[in-house]
Design an enzyme around this catalytic site. Structure first.
Site, PDB file in Angstrom:
ATOM      1  N   HIS A  20      60.842 -34.939 -96.742  1.00 30.66           N
ATOM      2  CA  HIS A  20      61.207 -36.199 -97.380  1.00 30.66           C
ATOM      3  C   HIS A  20      60.480 -37.344 -96.672  1.00 30.66           C
ATOM      4  O   HIS A  20      59.711 -37.127 -95.732  1.00 30.66           O
ATOM      5  CB  HIS A  20      62.727 -36.384 -97.383  1.00 30.66           C
ATOM      6  CG  HIS A  20      63.367 -36.291 -96.028  1.00 30.66           C
ATOM      7  ND1 HIS A  20      63.116 -37.205 -95.025  1.00 30.66           N
ATOM      8  CD2 HIS A  20      64.238 -35.390 -95.505  1.00 30.66           C
ATOM      9  CE1 HIS A  20      63.815 -36.873 -93.952  1.00 30.66           C
ATOM     10  NE2 HIS A  20      64.495 -35.762 -94.209  1.00 30.66           N
ATOM     11  N   HIS A  23      60.360 -37.603 -92.826  1.00 32.93           N
ATOM     12  CA  HIS A  23      59.385 -36.732 -92.158  1.00 32.93           C
ATOM     13  C   HIS A  23      57.989 -37.365 -92.223  1.00 32.93           C
ATOM     14  O   HIS A  23      57.231 -37.329 -91.266  1.00 32.93           O
ATOM     15  CB  HIS A  23      59.305 -35.361 -92.844  1.00 32.93           C
ATOM     16  CG  HIS A  23      60.589 -34.574 -92.819  1.00 32.93           C
ATOM     17  ND1 HIS A  23      61.206 -34.152 -93.958  1.00 32.93           N
ATOM     18  CD2 HIS A  23      61.344 -34.127 -91.794  1.00 32.93           C
ATOM     19  CE1 HIS A  23      62.296 -33.471 -93.646  1.00 32.93           C
ATOM     20  NE2 HIS A  23      62.404 -33.441 -92.328  1.00 32.93           N
ATOM     21  N   CYS A 128      79.404 -27.471 -86.172  1.00 34.17           N
ATOM     22  CA  CYS A 128      78.950 -27.910 -87.499  1.00 34.17           C
ATOM     23  C   CYS A 128      77.760 -27.053 -87.890  1.00 34.17           C
ATOM     24  O   CYS A 128      76.751 -27.030 -87.192  1.00 34.17           O
ATOM     25  CB  CYS A 128      78.539 -29.383 -87.484  1.00 34.17           C
ATOM     26  SG  CYS A 128      77.669 -29.852 -88.995  1.00 34.17           S
ATOM     27  N   CYS A 131      74.468 -29.162 -88.517  1.00 36.52           N
ATOM     28  CA  CYS A 131      73.802 -29.600 -87.281  1.00 36.52           C
ATOM     29  C   CYS A 131      73.330 -28.404 -86.470  1.00 36.52           C
ATOM     30  O   CYS A 131      72.451 -28.533 -85.632  1.00 36.52           O
ATOM     31  CB  CYS A 131      74.740 -30.378 -86.369  1.00 36.52           C
ATOM     32  SG  CYS A 131      75.370 -31.905 -86.984  1.00 36.52           S
ATOM     33  N   CYS A 145      82.243 -33.415 -89.396  1.00 38.28           N
ATOM     34  CA  CYS A 145      81.028 -33.847 -88.705  1.00 38.28           C
ATOM     35  C   CYS A 145      80.668 -35.264 -89.173  1.00 38.28           C
ATOM     36  O   CYS A 145      80.576 -35.507 -90.368  1.00 38.28           O
ATOM     37  CB  CYS A 145      79.877 -32.893 -89.028  1.00 38.28           C
ATOM     38  SG  CYS A 145      78.280 -33.541 -88.515  1.00 38.28           S
ATOM     39  N   HIS A 148      77.391 -35.118 -91.255  1.00 34.52           N
ATOM     40  CA  HIS A 148      77.305 -34.327 -92.475  1.00 34.52           C
ATOM     41  C   HIS A 148      78.542 -34.382 -93.350  1.00 34.52           C
ATOM     42  O   HIS A 148      78.525 -33.887 -94.470  1.00 34.52           O
ATOM     43  CB  HIS A 148      76.982 -32.868 -92.131  1.00 34.52           C
ATOM     44  CG  HIS A 148      75.639 -32.702 -91.512  1.00 34.52           C
ATOM     45  ND1 HIS A 148      75.450 -32.591 -90.149  1.00 34.52           N
ATOM     46  CD2 HIS A 148      74.407 -32.682 -92.073  1.00 34.52           C
ATOM     47  CE1 HIS A 148      74.157 -32.489 -89.903  1.00 34.52           C
ATOM     48  NE2 HIS A 148      73.505 -32.546 -91.038  1.00 34.52           N
ATOM     49  N   LYS A 298      71.577 -45.594 -95.796  1.00 34.60           N
ATOM     50  CA  LYS A 298      70.901 -44.314 -95.653  1.00 34.60           C
ATOM     51  C   LYS A 298      70.523 -43.818 -97.046  1.00 34.60           C
ATOM     52  O   LYS A 298      71.270 -44.011 -98.002  1.00 34.60           O
ATOM     53  CB  LYS A 298      71.857 -43.297 -95.012  1.00 34.60           C
ATOM     54  CG  LYS A 298      71.459 -42.941 -93.578  1.00 34.60           C
ATOM     55  CD  LYS A 298      72.325 -41.813 -93.061  1.00 34.60           C
ATOM     56  CE  LYS A 298      71.563 -41.017 -92.018  1.00 34.60           C
ATOM     57  NZ  LYS A 298      72.372 -40.033 -91.321  1.00 34.60           N
ATOM     58  N   LYS A 301      71.061 -38.996-102.425  1.00 33.93           N
ATOM     59  CA  LYS A 301      70.932 -38.729-103.862  1.00 33.93           C
ATOM     60  C   LYS A 301      72.113 -39.329-104.628  1.00 33.93           C
ATOM     61  O   LYS A 301      71.959 -39.793-105.750  1.00 33.93           O
ATOM     62  CB  LYS A 301      70.842 -37.223-104.097  1.00 33.93           C
ATOM     63  CG  LYS A 301      69.429 -36.724-103.800  1.00 33.93           C
ATOM     64  CD  LYS A 301      69.247 -35.276-104.187  1.00 33.93           C
ATOM     65  CE  LYS A 301      67.917 -34.761-103.648  1.00 33.93           C
ATOM     66  NZ  LYS A 301      67.984 -33.411-103.131  1.00 33.93           N
TER      67      LYS A 301
HETATM   68 ZN   LIG Z   1      76.730 -31.927 -88.710  1.00 35.58          ZN
END
Ligand SMILES: [Zn+2]
Length: 480
Positions: A20, A23, A128, A131, A145, A148, A298, A301
Site C-alpha cells: 500500500h 510501503h 494478538c 501483530c 489490540c 487491530h 488513518k 477502507k
Molecule cells: Zn494487533
C-alpha cells in the site's frame, strides 16, 4: 581512494497483503537517499525485501486456500512489480523464505543458544494474531489490540526466550544516550529511552510451538522461530551473511535503518539486544518516520479515504508520485495527504511550476545565438550555497525540506525573475542583457536537473535532454 560505504535498509514488508501507499512512502524515501549517496560517489547498498513467515501468513494462506509459500510468492511478486513501477532501484531484495536466509538464521540462533542468551521457558500473555506479538495488559483497550481492534488471546505455552534485561538493557540505554546507536528524529530517541528507562525489559519469546510456517529452531525441532527474530536478521543476511557472528559482511554496520514509528520499539530493543548477545556492532542510525494520514485520519477502507499506489501513478506519473509523497510533509512527522490537495500541489509545483518554467526557458532560448550547453560550465560551480544546503539536508534525511528549498530558491524565484526581466522584450531591445538573463536561467535549470536526480530521476534526464536539444516536451500535463 577507497569509496565510503553507505548501507541503507527498509523494513522487510509483511506479505499478508499487497503493498500500500505506506510501503511506497518508506521505500521511495530509501531510494531517494540511496540515489543521493550514489551521486556523492559513495559505494551504496540498498536493501529491501519481504517478511514471509508466521501465523498470520499461515492463516491468510489458508483463507485463500493456498500453500503459504505460493501465497507469499504471489504477494512478493506484487511488491517487486510496484517497486519497478515506482522507479525504485534496490541492490538486493531479501526474502525470509530464501534457503540461505533460513540457514543463517538457524546458525545465529544456535550461537545465541550456545551462549546462554536463549533459554527454554514458558510465556504467558495476551497475544494478538495480527501483530504476531504479545501485548502488555496495560496497552489493551477492553481486551482488544489497540492497533487491530481484535480480541487478544490469553496464551500460555512453552517457548524459548531471549534475555532482555540486566546488563544488556543498561548497555543499550548507554549506547542510545551517547548516539553510538543513534535514533532520529530526537523525539523518537526520547521515546525509546523513556520506555527503556521506565521498566526492566521482559525476556521475549523467540519461538512458537504450534506454528508450522517458520524457520525450525536448530536445537528443538518442535519449535519454529517467532517472526521478529527471523525477520531482523535480514539486515545481515541481505548482505550475504551466513550466520557466523565472527564473520560479518564488510558493509555492516548499516548506516541507516529506515522504519515507520509503529516498529520503533522492537527495533530499539529486540534487534540491538540480539546483536549485543551475538557480539555484532549496532547499526549507526535508526531513522523513524511518521504515518501517512488521509484527511487527518488513518487510511481505512471503511472510512473510504485510502489513497492507492495505482491511483497516484495513474494521475501523477512516476516522478509526480515520488515528488508528492516526498514533499507531503516533514519526514519524521505524521503527514496528511488527500487526493484533492495532491492534485492542487501537482498543478502548482509541477505542471505550472517546474514544467512551465522549463518550456518557457527553452522557448525563449530560440532567440539565443549559442547552444544552451555553452552556457553551462564553470559558472555552474558558483551556486554553492544552494548545493551546500542541499547536501547538508539530504545527509540529514530532511527530504521534504530539501524539495521545498529547491522549489523556493530555484523554481519560484526564477518565475519571478522572468516576470521582472521580461526576456522576450530584452531579446529585441538589449541583446547583452538578454544573454545574461538567459544564462542565469539556463544555469538554474541545469542545477535543478542535478538536484532532483534522487527524487525524480526521469525528470532530471528530460531537463538535461531539453537543454541539449533546445526542445522541451510537456514534463507534467496539467490535471483538470
Ligand atoms: Zn494487533
Amino acid at each position: 581512494m577507497v569509496k565510503k560505504n553507505f548501507y541503507i535498509t527498509t523494513p522487510i514488508y509483511y506479505v499478508n497483503a499487497k503493498p500500500h501507499i505506506g510501503h511506497a512512502y518508506t521505500t521511495i524515501a530509501a531510494d531517494v537517499l540511496a540515489r543521493f549517496h550514489k551521486v556523492q560517489g559513495e559505494d551504496v547498498f540498498f536493501l529491501t525485501g519481504t517478511d514471509e513467515h508466521g501465523l498470520n501468513i499461515q492463516k491468510k494462506a489458508e483463507e485463500a486456500k493456498k500453500e503459504p509459500q505460493i501465497f507469499a510468492d504471489e504477494n512478493t511478486a506484487e511488491f517487486k512489480k510496484y517497486w519497478e513501477k515506482l522507479g525504485i532501484k534496490y541492490d538486493n531484495f531479501i526474502r525470509t523464505t530464501d534457503e540461505k536466509h533460513k540457514a543463517a538464521v538457524q546458525k545465529a540462533l544456535q550461537a545465541l543458544y550456545d551462549k546462554g542468551a536463549i533459554y527454554k521457558g514458558e510465556y504467558e500473555g495476551y497475544y494478538c494474531v495480527a501483530c504476531e506479538q504479545f501485548k502488555n495488559e496495560r496497552d489493551l483497550v477492553d481486551g482488544r489490540c489497540p492497533d487491530h481492534d481484535i480480541v487478544v488471546e490469553k496464551v500460555k505455552e512453552e517457548c524459548y526466550l531471549l534475555k532482555m534485561s540486566g546488563d544488556v538493557q543498561k548497555k543499550l540505554i548507554e549506547k542510545i544516550k551517547n548516539d553510538e546507536f543513534r535514533i532520529a528524529p530526537e523525539k523518537y530517541k526520547n521515546e525509546a529511552l523513556s520506555f527503556l528507562e521506565s521498566q526492566d525489559l521482559r525476556d521475549v519469546s523467540i519461538s512458537r510451538k504450534n506454528v508450522s510456517w517458520g524457520v525450525e529452531l536448530p536445537f528443538d525441532k518442535e519449535h519454529t522461530t517467532y517472526v521478529w527474530a527471523d525477520a531482523f536478521l535480514n539486515y545481515l543476511t541481505g548482505l550475504g551473511w551466513h550466520g557466523d557472528p565472527k564473520d560479518i559482511p564488510s558493509k555492516w554496520p548499516a548506516d541507516v535503518h529506515l522504519i515507520g514509528k509503529d516498529i520503533l520499539r522492537v527495533h530499539a530493543t529486540i534487534w540491538p539486544i540480539m546483536l549485543m548477545h551475538l557480539g555484532i556492532e549496532f547499526p549507526k542510525l535508526l531513522f523513524v518516520h511518521g504515518y501517512l494520514l488521509s484527511g487527518g485520519r488513518k487510511m481505512s477502507k471503511t472510512i473510504g479515504n485510502v489513497v492507492s499506489i495505482d491511483e497516484m501513478l495513474e494521475k501523477f506519473g512516476v516522478d509526480g508520485t515520488r515528488y508528492l509523497l516526498m514533499s507531503a510533509g516533514t519526514f519524521g512527522e505524521d503527514v496528511d495527504m488527500t487526493m484533492e490537495r495532491m492534485v492542487e500541489k501537482y498543478n502548482a509545483d509541477l505542471a505550472n511550476g517546474l514544467g512551465n518554467l522549463l518550456s518557457r526557458i527553452i522557448k525563449m532560448s530560440e532567440k539565443l545565438n549559442h547552444e544552451l550547453k555553452d552556457y553551462i560550465g564553470e559558472k555552474y560551480e558558483e551556486r554553492t550555497s544552494t548545493k551546500e544546503f542541499y547536501k547538508i539536508n539530504l545527509e540529514d534525511i530532511n527530504l521534504c525540506g530539501t524539495l521545498v528549498q529547491i522549489w523556493e530558491v530555484l523554481v519560484r524565484d526564477d518565475d519571478k525573475f522572468i516576470e521582472e526581466n521580461k526576456p522576450w522584450e530584452l531579446a529585441k531591445s538589449d541583446k547583452d542583457k538578454f544573454e545574461k538573463v538567459m544564462e542565469k536561467l539556463i544555469l538554474d535549470l541545469n542545477l535543478i536537473s542535478e538536484l532532483v536526480i534522487p527524487f525524480m530521476p526521469e525528470t532530471s534526464e528530460k531537463i538535461k535532454k531539453a537543454l541539449e536539444t533546445k526542445k522541451a516536451g510537456i514534463l507534467f500535463p496539467r490535471i483538470k
